[in-house]
Scaffold this active site. Structure first.
Site, PDB file in Angstrom:
ATOM      1  N   SER A 175       0.844  -1.185   0.000  1.00  0.00           N
ATOM      2  CA  SER A 175       0.000   0.000   0.000  1.00  0.00           C
ATOM      3  C   SER A 175       0.889   1.249   0.000  1.00  0.00           C
ATOM      4  CB  SER A 175      -0.959  -0.047   1.192  1.00  0.00           C
ATOM      5  OG  SER A 175      -1.972   0.932   1.064  1.00  0.00           O
ATOM      6  N   GLU A 279      -1.586  -2.642  -7.731  1.00  0.00           N
ATOM      7  CA  GLU A 279      -2.782  -2.996  -6.966  1.00  0.00           C
ATOM      8  C   GLU A 279      -3.342  -1.716  -6.384  1.00  0.00           C
ATOM      9  OE1 GLU A 279      -3.263  -2.837  -3.406  1.00  0.00           O
ATOM     10  OE2 GLU A 279      -1.339  -1.826  -3.139  1.00  0.00           O
ATOM     11  N   HIS A 349      -4.700  -5.498  -1.331  1.00  0.00           N
ATOM     12  CA  HIS A 349      -5.450  -5.365  -0.072  1.00  0.00           C
ATOM     13  C   HIS A 349      -6.426  -6.524   0.072  1.00  0.00           C
ATOM     14  CE1 HIS A 349      -3.818  -1.332  -0.569  1.00  0.00           C
ATOM     15  NE2 HIS A 349      -4.169  -1.047   0.670  1.00  0.00           N
TER      16      HIS A 349
END
Length: 379
Positions: A175, A279, A349
């Site tokens: 992230s 992502e 995630h």
């Protein structure tokens, strides 16, 4: 008029001399017991509040050689830091510490791991000092981010990449941690790891790939497990091939929002011959479209040899017919590249996730949705 010009020139000269000052920052390691976690907040670490530019800020003409960290072993000390968002409770830190101990590690807490500055886990200088302290501490073998959020990009001007290069260690997260993973690889050549953060559930699937890659020094095949379960056909963990084919390149990537943010700075690696994986989470489709457009206009897609979109969790088109779908956006941006590409790899995630090394050569098969690491990621 000449007098005004002289005063202006003198003022600019004085300002220039001011911004060139770079006071050194000291990094003091700190250890805390479980009682200290639960009983009281640790005393703050005194660090310089002055911005410190990295010593190797000037870009080199070529990428630094690949530098692999030593593999983690049971009994090693791993440091827990919060370089991004703030952690809600001490109980969460206790859970992370217990997870590390269950893996066989000793856990060390960064001095500012409990700090809060709005949505950030403390002031930029303090969070950067915590990270640098772990790289400088010879007793620390690996560094794991407690959580993501936002804020790592704010730390980059404060990091001493030469200290990091001389003290290579496992650094893992995903992230927002993408900013650290990519910049450290770009500046030092150190292989970093896109994998679980401290607050992840650390289920058997995630632990298996973490152990094999980071602790056992394997080069595991990263391929989604496909099981039918009680259904007529497999439904979970399916991959969607965008363009079939095979390719070989250097694995590079992370969170799409952060990659898009870093483009145009000194803190991104070369994308030449890369296998790019991305992502994201909780992004509306038009934002995914905008960020992929940014990568295309910045020339990233001209350089890469393969593309993997892991998972875009909760990235839905919304109600009605006013939005494109993610599938349409990938068809628009990725399909015309003509390179092997797919969507759905277990990266992002999600509870079950691969640990993916950044900076390691790999082969991919877009029809199978398979990443074959061609070398170990640790020394």
């Amino acid at each position: 008029m000449k007098r005004r010009a002289f005063i202006l020139s003198l003022g600019l000269s004085s300002f220039s001399s001011m911004i060139k000052k770079r006071p050194e920052t000291s990094f003091e390691p700190a250890y805390f017991s479980l009682n200290e976690i639960l009983d009281h907040r640790p005393s703050p670490l005194a660090v310089s509040s002055t911005h410190q530019a990295p010593k190797n800020k000037t870009e080199s003409s070529s990428a630094p050689p690949v530098l692999k960290p030593a593999r983690l072993k049971q009994g090693d000390t791993v440091a827990l830091v919060a370089p991004s968002g703030a952690t809600a409770t001490r109980f969460e830190i206790m859970l992370v510490k217990e997870c590390m101990e269950a893996l066989g590690f000793k856990a060390k807490l960064g001095r500012h791991v409990f700090d809060r500055y709005g949505y950030l886990g403390g002031k930029d200088e303090d969070r950067a000092a915590d990270l640098m302290a772990q790289f400088a501490d010879p007793e620390v073998a690996g560094i794991i981010a407690v959580r993501g959020g936002w804020g790592c990009a704010r730390l980059l001007p404060y990091l001493d990449f030469e200290v990091i290069r001389k003290n290579p260690k496992v650094l893992i997260g995903y992230s927002d941690i993408t900013a650290l993973l990519l910049s450290i690889y770009a500046k030092t050549g150190l292989v970093t790891f896109h994998g679980p953060i401290g607050l992840d559930p650390w289920n058997s699937f995630t632990v298996n790939y973490f152990r094999r890659l980071v602790m056992e020094g394997e080069a595991p095949l990263l391929e989604n497990p496909i099981e039918k379960g009680d259904y007529l056909i497999p439904r979970e963990n399916r991959v969607q091939t965008i363009t079939p084919g095979r390719a070989t390149g250097v694995v590079m990537g992370g969170n799409l929002s952060i990659i898009s943010t870093l483009l145009g700075t000194d803190f991104v690696p070369s994308w030449k011959d890369a296998i790019l994986f991305v992502e994201d989470v909780n992004e509306e489709i038009y934002r995914i479209d905008r960020m992929l457009t940014h990568l295309r206009l910045a020339g990233v897609f001209r350089e890469i040899k393969g593309f993997i979109f892991g998972r875009c969790t909760d990235c839905n088109p919304g109600q009605g017919y006013g939005s494109l779908t993610l599938e349409q956006v990938l068809e628009d941006h990725i399909k015309p590249l003509g390179i092997p590409a797919w969507y759905g790899s277990m990266i992002g995630h999600i509870p079950l996730k691969f640990t993916v090394p950044i900076g390691i050569k790999a082969g991919i098969d877009a029809e199978k949705g398979m990443i074959e690491l061609l070398e170990p990621a640790v020394a």
